[in-house]
Motif scaffolding. Structure first.
Motif, PDB file in Angstrom:
ATOM      1  N   UNK A 146      53.346 -27.178   1.035  1.00  0.00           N
ATOM      2  CA  UNK A 146      52.998 -26.612   2.352  1.00  0.00           C
ATOM      3  C   UNK A 146      51.631 -27.111   2.780  1.00  0.00           C
ATOM      4  N   UNK A 147      51.545 -27.531   4.028  1.00  0.00           N
ATOM      5  CA  UNK A 147      50.270 -27.961   4.594  1.00  0.00           C
ATOM      6  C   UNK A 147      49.923 -29.408   4.315  1.00  0.00           C
ATOM      7  N   UNK A 148      50.714 -30.091   3.522  1.00  0.00           N
ATOM      8  CA  UNK A 148      50.490 -31.511   3.263  1.00  0.00           C
ATOM      9  C   UNK A 148      51.659 -32.242   3.900  1.00  0.00           C
ATOM     10  N   UNK A 149      51.393 -32.893   5.036  1.00  0.00           N
ATOM     11  CA  UNK A 149      52.488 -33.407   5.854  1.00  0.00           C
ATOM     12  C   UNK A 149      52.489 -34.911   6.092  1.00  0.00           C
ATOM     13  N   UNK A 150      51.613 -35.641   5.403  1.00  0.00           N
ATOM     14  CA  UNK A 150      51.641 -37.091   5.595  1.00  0.00           C
ATOM     15  C   UNK A 150      51.344 -37.796   4.280  1.00  0.00           C
ATOM     16  N   UNK A 151      51.764 -39.046   4.228  1.00  0.00           N
ATOM     17  CA  UNK A 151      51.530 -39.865   3.043  1.00  0.00           C
ATOM     18  C   UNK A 151      50.030 -39.989   2.764  1.00  0.00           C
ATOM     19  N   UNK A 152      49.226 -40.026   3.822  1.00  0.00           N
ATOM     20  CA  UNK A 152      47.776 -40.149   3.658  1.00  0.00           C
ATOM     21  C   UNK A 152      47.170 -38.935   2.955  1.00  0.00           C
ATOM     22  N   UNK A 153      47.777 -37.754   3.156  1.00  0.00           N
ATOM     23  CA  UNK A 153      47.262 -36.531   2.534  1.00  0.00           C
ATOM     24  C   UNK A 153      47.531 -36.476   1.032  1.00  0.00           C
ATOM     25  N   UNK A 154      48.596 -37.151   0.560  1.00  0.00           N
ATOM     26  CA  UNK A 154      48.959 -37.049  -0.856  1.00  0.00           C
ATOM     27  C   UNK A 154      48.651 -38.301  -1.670  1.00  0.00           C
ATOM     28  N   UNK A 155      48.365 -39.391  -1.003  1.00  0.00           N
ATOM     29  CA  UNK A 155      48.095 -40.655  -1.708  1.00  0.00           C
ATOM     30  C   UNK A 155      47.015 -40.486  -2.779  1.00  0.00           C
ATOM     31  N   UNK A 156      46.003 -39.696  -2.492  1.00  0.00           N
ATOM     32  CA  UNK A 156      44.876 -39.520  -3.417  1.00  0.00           C
ATOM     33  C   UNK A 156      45.247 -38.724  -4.670  1.00  0.00           C
ATOM     34  N   UNK A 157      46.443 -38.114  -4.697  1.00  0.00           N
ATOM     35  CA  UNK A 157      46.854 -37.306  -5.843  1.00  0.00           C
ATOM     36  C   UNK A 157      47.730 -38.057  -6.837  1.00  0.00           C
ATOM     37  N   UNK A 158      47.912 -39.360  -6.633  1.00  0.00           N
ATOM     38  CA  UNK A 158      48.668 -40.179  -7.582  1.00  0.00           C
ATOM     39  C   UNK A 158      48.072 -40.066  -8.974  1.00  0.00           C
TER      40      UNK A 158
END
Length: 177
Positions: free
Chosen positions: A66-78
């Protein structure tokens, strides 16, 4: 006792809408279906993330937070790890234990002699195998060996007390040869 358990590692992003592929570090990948939240260890902080949806692909879980809606928001969590609190962990059956609770446990024989410390759990298929590092000042450490592999079967594992961090075992004949 551990209060949080690792359940997966974010391996990559999935699509453009903020989904991630998670490599499970738990026995049952389907357990993600029952989770409502996870703890993300970013390396700098621990974030509690609410799970919005779960899908499965091969041996991976695909999670949307929830609240993470784009690839840019999650890329840093790899390559970041996901955890759950003990209260959200799977329920164990009798004589089942979390590996995180076993590692570091003091191991004694049925006479109360210190054997050493449980350092690892190997999954072999038939049964788990406990790796016990001998205590240097114990009678088992004088054998010249540094460790013993102990099958996690009722004939060898006589008792486990997670609260005390202690395991009582029987060293079957031939295991030290």
């Amino acid at each position: 006792m551990e209060e949080i358990f690792k359940v997966g590692i974010i391996s990559s992003t999935h699509g453009l809408k903020g989904e991630v592929k998670v490599f499970p570090t738990t026995d049952d990948v389907k357990r993600f279906k029952r989770l409502k939240q996870v703890i993300l260890d970013t390396g700098k902080e621990k974030l509690t993330l609410e799970i919005e949806s779960v899908k499965f692909f091969k041996n991976m879980a695909i999670l949307k937070f929830k609240g993470i809606d784009s690839i840019n928001d999650v890329e840093k969590y790899r390559q970041k790890e996901l955890y759950v609190q003990r209260k959200d962990a799977v329920k164990l059956n009798k004589d089942e234990y979390f590996i995180a609770d076993l590692i570091g446990m003091d191991v004694v024989d049925e006479e109360g002699e210190t054997i050493g410390t449980l350092t690892d759990v190997l999954n072999t298929g038939a049964n788990d195998v406990y790796v016990i590092a001998f205590s240097e000042d114990g009678i088992y450490g004088s054998s010249g060996k540094k460790e013993v592999l102990l099958p996690a079967i009722k004939q060898c594992i006589l008792g486990v007390n997670v609260e005390e961090g202690k395991m009582m075992v029987h060293i079957m004949e031939g295991l030290l040869d």
